[in-house]
Design an enzyme around this catalytic site. Sequence first.
Site, PDB file in Angstrom:
ATOM      1  CG  HIS A  45      -2.062   0.909   1.195  1.00  0.00           C
ATOM      2  ND1 HIS A  45      -2.248   1.900   2.139  1.00  0.00           N
ATOM      3  CD2 HIS A  45      -3.106   1.028   0.335  1.00  0.00           C
ATOM      4  CE1 HIS A  45      -3.342   2.575   1.864  1.00  0.00           C
ATOM      5  NE2 HIS A  45      -3.886   2.078   0.774  1.00  0.00           N
ATOM      6  CE  LYS A  70      -1.210   5.030  -1.527  1.00  0.00           C
ATOM      7  NZ  LYS A  70      -1.805   4.315  -0.404  1.00  0.00           N
ATOM      8  CG  ASP A  87      18.526  12.434 -10.095  1.00  0.00           C
ATOM      9  OD1 ASP A  87      18.507  11.392 -10.780  1.00  0.00           O
ATOM     10  OD2 ASP A  87      18.462  13.578 -10.580  1.00  0.00           O
ATOM     11  CG  HIS A 135      -7.535   8.707   0.026  1.00  0.00           C
ATOM     12  ND1 HIS A 135      -6.203   8.551  -0.308  1.00  0.00           N
ATOM     13  CD2 HIS A 135      -8.033   7.450   0.127  1.00  0.00           C
ATOM     14  CE1 HIS A 135      -5.907   7.269  -0.414  1.00  0.00           C
ATOM     15  NE2 HIS A 135      -7.006   6.572  -0.158  1.00  0.00           N
ATOM     16  CE  LYS A 163      -4.097   6.935   2.684  1.00  0.00           C
ATOM     17  NZ  LYS A 163      -5.389   6.398   2.792  1.00  0.00           N
ATOM     18  CG  ASP A 191       0.579  17.274  22.824  1.00  0.00           C
ATOM     19  OD1 ASP A 191      -0.628  17.570  22.785  1.00  0.00           O
ATOM     20  OD2 ASP A 191       1.076  16.562  23.710  1.00  0.00           O
TER      21      ASP A 191
END
Length: 487
Positions: free
Chosen positions: A229, A231, A236, A405, A407, A412
Amino acid sequence: MFASMISMSDIRSVIMALYFVIIAAAVIVIVHDLRDPVKALSWILVITLLPVVGIVFYMVFGRNYRKEKIFNRKEIDDFEQIGRLCRVQLRELVDPDIQHIEPIEANKDIITLLLNNNRALLTVRNKVKILNDGKAKFEELFEAIEGAVSSVHLEYYIFENDETGRRLTDLLARKVKEGVEVRLIYDDVGSWNMKRRHARRLRAMGIRVCCFMPVVFPWLTSKLNNRNHRKIVVVDGKIGFTGGINVADRYVHGTKFGPWRDTHLRIEGDAVNMLQAIFMTDWYFVSGKELLNDEKYFPKSRIRTRSPMQIASSGPDSDWASIMQAFFAAINKARKSIYISTPYFLPNQAILTALKVAALSGVDVRIILPFRSDSKIVYWASRSYIGEMLDAGIKVYFFCKGFNHSKILIIDDNFCSVGSANMDIRSFEDNFEVSAIMYDPKVAEELTGYFLGDIGNSVAVTPESWENRPNLHAVYESLARLASPLL
């Protein structure tokens, strides 16, 4: 006639005996997996009521690969390059200039946790740019790849052969002609629309393409449940990208629910080495053990901006649910605020209890969930937790301006996380995930601004409105909640 009746009776006895043998064997396997008791009991109930279907579903979705390990990451932990990075980290940890950076002091326990459970090196010299939607992400990504001179490494759960995907692959093909090494890992389930012939076309362009754990017969294989899952893009060895945005048109143009709201990061600095190391580990697995440990993939960074972070990964290849443990530790030590944005909210008992205890202790806990979801059963299961969260004083919001979508976890003002992991059991235990854990008040402040902006595009869920929701909704939620340990 009597003989026929005896025969039928014998057949029934054999069938019943087989039924009990199958159930007993399944229970032994589940107990041997040493999984969470709630999940174990859920699977035992499913298999007892639906033995054939239940066993098939367990083989596909239920196996505990954290114990069995699909592949063992330790076999490449001793690469010379990883060892060099570890030595650099050790030198940095005793650097007086780093020891007294306040956010590091405030989060030293979490930093130590991730070093122990994930070998996630702390990097300090970094520069972070928050990309708040698909348009911003792909503009930055295309610009970075345009400037590539050595290598481009990409790893995506979803890589569609649509307008966005074709723009990216055309650019990658052009860079290959310029002498740039291009490698792409795509997940076979997430990228189900990536036909084999399209992958062959990419290879014909000179792009090195590998599929993560190919699934030929998804209904007959346990590989369906443990997906990559992540990404990740590394250009370089100097510029890295990670977050929640895959390669598909909907991340840019939205869906039937409206605009697609998401969060991604562009990173420069030493943390890019860690994204590269994760990609290198995954490439080693999918490519048949091709080792990418040349120094050119890990150039020395010239970034001097201080933005401390750890790149944490988790999955069935590791001994610990490291991202979940980091979230749990951070939530437990919160004193002022906890802000969460997640499209799927199916927490384990530890996370749920930690959030409720924090709210009951006076911490400002706010959670943004989508008003509408792309997964019906997850949608109803997520809503099943709202009542008890409201009772504990947690503020819950439904995002209404499209589909959220993102996440995000902010705690704090000095701890924040952006990555691929949802606040759900599948991300914590079953899938291969990556998150940037950042200890930078400036980044936390910027993310908080976006979070509060999302609240402005949301509807607050009040105890009164929740109590007055349709009775049928409560039924849907209760039924979906029963399946939540298995989702």
